[in-house]
Motif scaffolding. Structure first.
Motif, short mmCIF file in Angstrom:
data_model
loop_
_atom_site.label_atom_id
_atom_site.label_comp_id
_atom_site.label_asym_id
_atom_site.label_seq_id
_atom_site.Cartn_x
_atom_site.Cartn_y
_atom_site.Cartn_z
N ARG A 195 -8.65 5.51 25.25
CA ARG A 195 -7.29 5.03 25.55
C ARG A 195 -7.00 5.18 27.04
NH1 ARG A 195 -3.69 8.66 22.19
NH2 ARG A 195 -5.39 10.16 22.34
N LEU A 211 -8.35 -4.31 14.65
CA LEU A 211 -7.13 -3.69 15.17
C LEU A 211 -7.53 -2.39 15.85
CD1 LEU A 211 -4.00 -3.37 15.35
CD2 LEU A 211 -4.12 -2.17 13.16
N SER A 212 -7.24 -2.31 17.16
CA SER A 212 -7.55 -1.05 17.86
C SER A 212 -6.23 -0.37 18.21
CB SER A 212 -8.42 -1.35 19.09
OG SER A 212 -8.80 -0.17 19.72
N GLY A 213 -5.77 -0.43 19.46
CA GLY A 213 -4.49 0.19 19.81
C GLY A 213 -3.30 -0.63 19.34
N GLY A 214 -3.52 -1.92 19.10
CA GLY A 214 -2.46 -2.80 18.62
C GLY A 214 -1.47 -3.23 19.69
N LYS A 218 -0.46 11.11 9.30
CA LYS A 218 -0.17 11.66 10.63
C LYS A 218 1.17 12.40 10.65
CE LYS A 218 -3.45 9.17 12.97
NZ LYS A 218 -3.72 7.75 12.92
N GLN A 222 -9.71 2.86 13.88
CA GLN A 222 -9.35 4.21 14.35
C GLN A 222 -10.25 5.32 13.81
OE1 GLN A 222 -5.87 6.33 12.86
NE2 GLN A 222 -5.23 4.54 11.69
N VAL A 269 1.14 1.59 8.13
CA VAL A 269 -0.13 2.01 7.52
C VAL A 269 -1.03 2.76 8.51
CG1 VAL A 269 -0.22 0.30 5.66
CG2 VAL A 269 -1.11 -0.31 7.93
N GLN A 270 -0.85 2.49 9.81
CA GLN A 270 -1.64 3.22 10.81
C GLN A 270 -1.22 4.68 10.92
OE1 GLN A 270 -0.85 0.27 14.08
NE2 GLN A 270 -2.96 0.71 14.63
N ARG A 284 -1.79 4.37 23.56
CA ARG A 284 -2.38 3.64 22.45
C ARG A 284 -3.42 2.60 22.87
NH1 ARG A 284 -1.78 6.93 19.94
NH2 ARG A 284 -0.66 7.42 18.03
N MET A 295 0.85 -1.19 0.00
CA MET A 295 0.00 0.00 0.00
C MET A 295 0.89 1.24 0.00
SD MET A 295 -2.68 -1.18 2.95
CE MET A 295 -3.86 0.12 2.68
N PRO A 310 1.32 -4.11 4.68
CA PRO A 310 0.64 -3.73 5.92
C PRO A 310 1.38 -4.22 7.17
CG PRO A 310 -0.95 -4.57 4.35
CD PRO A 310 0.40 -4.77 3.73
N ASP A 365 -8.82 -1.93 10.95
CA ASP A 365 -8.43 -0.85 11.86
C ASP A 365 -9.66 0.01 12.17
OD1 ASP A 365 -7.30 1.32 13.16
OD2 ASP A 365 -5.65 1.58 11.74
N TYR A 408 -4.91 -5.10 5.14
CA TYR A 408 -5.27 -4.04 6.07
C TYR A 408 -6.39 -3.20 5.49
CZ TYR A 408 -4.65 0.46 8.55
OH TYR A 408 -4.83 1.62 9.26
N VAL A 428 4.86 6.90 21.31
CA VAL A 428 4.34 5.55 21.07
C VAL A 428 5.49 4.62 20.71
CG1 VAL A 428 2.13 6.46 20.23
CG2 VAL A 428 3.88 5.83 18.58
N LEU A 474 5.14 -1.33 17.80
CA LEU A 474 3.75 -1.76 18.01
C LEU A 474 2.80 -0.82 17.27
CD1 LEU A 474 3.57 -2.84 21.78
CD2 LEU A 474 4.15 -4.19 19.76
N THR A 475 3.30 -0.19 16.23
CA THR A 475 2.47 0.65 15.36
C THR A 475 2.78 0.21 13.94
OG1 THR A 475 2.88 2.48 16.90
CG2 THR A 475 1.91 3.05 14.78
N LEU A 476 1.76 -0.03 13.15
CA LEU A 476 2.01 -0.36 11.75
C LEU A 476 2.26 0.92 10.98
CD1 LEU A 476 -0.89 -2.93 11.19
CD2 LEU A 476 1.52 -3.44 11.66
#
Ligand SMILES: Cc1cc2nc3c(=O)[nH]c(=O)nc-3n(C[C@H](O)[C@H](O)[C@H](O)COP(=O)(O)OP(=O)(O)OC[C@H]3O[C@@H](n4cnc5c(N)ncnc54)[C@H](O)[C@@H]3O)c2cc1C
Ligand code: FES
Ligand code: FES
Lengths: 162, 289
Positions: free
Chosen positions: B76, B30-33, A71, B54, A66-67, B108, A3, A20, B52, B8, A58, A62-64
């Protein structure tokens, strides 16, 4: 399936083609070639990979990636102004808040987020927040001192802004 | 380890998210992961698609009214910590959540994610169980309101259906003056508790305990309530003798497993100690805490 994502890294727009499953930390290091962010445990226990997303510290493992699309992301590369270290970095230098330096980007970004939100954080709060980061070298005391000593710079900043 | 491959999606409506979950076998929310991504890094889960949540609107608020608390599934940990209203609206909830994980994870991790993950040592499932919360989930078949007692089935297992998304959790109102305490023991700050005990009760005008609740985390397959201890306490005056009996009974009632963190017998004894501490603490708590 790859992606395409776009986000802001240290104030500049960036984009990447990612799977992803790629973490934000790996995306920053391997796709965007900013290797200041360090990856230690890859499962959320060491804090080395800490970056700031939309103002919040963060774990980038533990963050992708794509997330993070759309941002604002800040890494340790975003702290200094050219060759001039930021006050927090100067304080780490002064108090010997690092030895091997592996954990340092994570501590810096955690402390930077904390003091930006809470420039008056007391020692107990600072210790509590830093408890999510592991350092194998320093024994932590010098890191706590460095963060405490950097507070006036953030307080002055806040005063200027408000 | 690097995570296994998955697709995703980041839908913008609840309906779309539910559709994605029911159309794709092996899809997961998938929320906070902060629990799911470590599981993937250990390759202990193999979802085909992560949905996700979010962007789903309206699930990130804490609403307080005379009917109690409604806490959105995407709230959160840091929001709960920072919400000044909770100091009176639900001090036990806020205090328990302040024990969850570390700063970065608290930025998160979410209420709904923790409930769905159903770790028996986790604080959110524990507080939902001891407070008799209702968990609201929406799926293809519509909305379901699930009692916390029926929600947690086993370690990491709930009664949620594959296509259901938790939208909120509802707490009954918290009367002012209620006595409460929470004690947990963990080796390091932010670690999962080896065991934890939450107690609350009211003291009537006659000076005896009413409506005692005693909940335990980390000493069973799911968060549990100690009915026997609650019965022992109700209608009694709290003194050292009663605390001693409650401590003994609490230890005897639980049957925790041994694992790499602690032996079962140690946990048994710990539950008794934490119950006694909690009761002493609660006795002196009242409205001011
Ligand atoms: C180092 C570390 C220490 C930790 N310590 C603690 C601790 O002391 N106490 C504690 O309680 N937790 C702890 N955690 C876990 C943390 O609190 C997680 O954030 C939380 O358990 C899960 O929330 P999440 O939003 O991150 O969920 P995710 O990881 O996104 O999801 C977890 C599971 O819930 C499902 N899910 C998520 N949201 C929903 C929803 N709305 N509806 C249906 N299913 C959903 C997912 O599909 C997945 O199966 C720790 C985590 C780490 C990495
Ligand atoms: S590498 Fe992310 S917490 Fe260790
Ligand atoms: S300075 Fe070496 S790990 Fe912290």
């Amino acid at each position: 399936m790859k992606m395409r994502i776009e986000f802001e890294l240290n104030g500049k727009p960036v984009s990447a083609e990612v799977e992803p499953r790629l973490t934000l930390g790996d995306c920053i290091r391997h796709e965007l070639l900013q290797t200041g962010t360090h990856i230690g445990c890859e499962h959320g226990v060491c804090g080395a990979c800490t970056v700031i997303v939309e103002g919040d510290a963060v774990r980038s493992c533990l963050t992708l990636a794509v997330q993070a699309a759309g941002k604002r992301v800040q890494t340790v590369e975003g702290l200094a102004n050219g060759d001039n270290l930021a006050p927090l970095q100067q304080s780490f230098q002064k108090h010997h808040g690092l030895q091997c330096g592996f954990c340092t980007p994570g501590f810096l970004m955690t402390a930077h987020a904390l003091l930006t939100h809470e420039p008056a954080a007391d020692e107990e709060r600072i210790r509590e927040v830093l408890s999510g980061n592991v350092c194998r070298c320093t024994g932590y005391l010098s890191i706590v001192k460095a963060v405490m000593d950097a507070r006036p710079a953030y307080q002055a900043n806040k005063a200027v802004q408000s | 380890m690097k995570m296994p491959q998955f697709d995703y999606a980041c839908p913008s409506s609840l309906e779309e998210a539910i559709q994605l979950l029911s159309d794709n076998e092996g899809a997961k929310v998938l929320s906070g992961g902060q629990s799911l991504l470590p599981l993937l890094a250990f390759r202990m889960a193999q979802p085909t698609l992560l949905v996700d949540i979010q962007k789903l609107a309206g699930m990130d608020r804490i609403e307080i009214s005379a009917d109690g608390l409604r806490v959105g599934a995407r709230v959160r940990w840091c929001q709960i910590e920072d919400d000044k209203r909770l100091a009176t609206a639900h001090p036990l909830f806020q205090f328990m959540i302040n024990h969850v994980a570390h700063y970065q994870i608290r930025n998160r991790g979410t209420v709904g994610g923790s409930l769905a993950h159903a770790d028996p040592s986790a604080e959110m499932p524990g507080v939902a169980r001891v407070c008799d919360c209702d968990i609201v989930a929406v799926g293809n078949a519509g909305e379901r309101v699930i009692k916390a007692a029926d929600f947690f089935v086993a370690a990491l297992e709930t009664s949620l259906q594959e296509d259901e998304i938790i939208t909120e959790v509802r707490f009954p109102p918290w009367p002012s003056g209620r006595r409460w305490a929470f004690h947990e023991f963990a080796r390091r700050r932010g670690d999962f508790a080896i065991a934890g005990v939450a107690v609350f009760f009211d003291i009537g005008s006659d000076g005896v305990i009413a409506d005692a609740h005693v909940g335990v985390i980390g000493a069973g397959d799911t968060p549990i309530r100690l009915d026997a201890v609650e019965q022992l306490l109700n209608g009694q005056r709290l003194d050292e003798e009663l605390i001693g009996r409650a401590r003994h009974l609490a230890s005897e009632t639980v049957d925790p497993q041994s694992d790499i963190h602690a032996a079962g017998d140690y946990r048994k004894s710990l539950v008794g100690t934490l119950t006694a501490r909690g009761l002493r603490d609660a006795a002196s708590s009242g409205a001011v805490k």
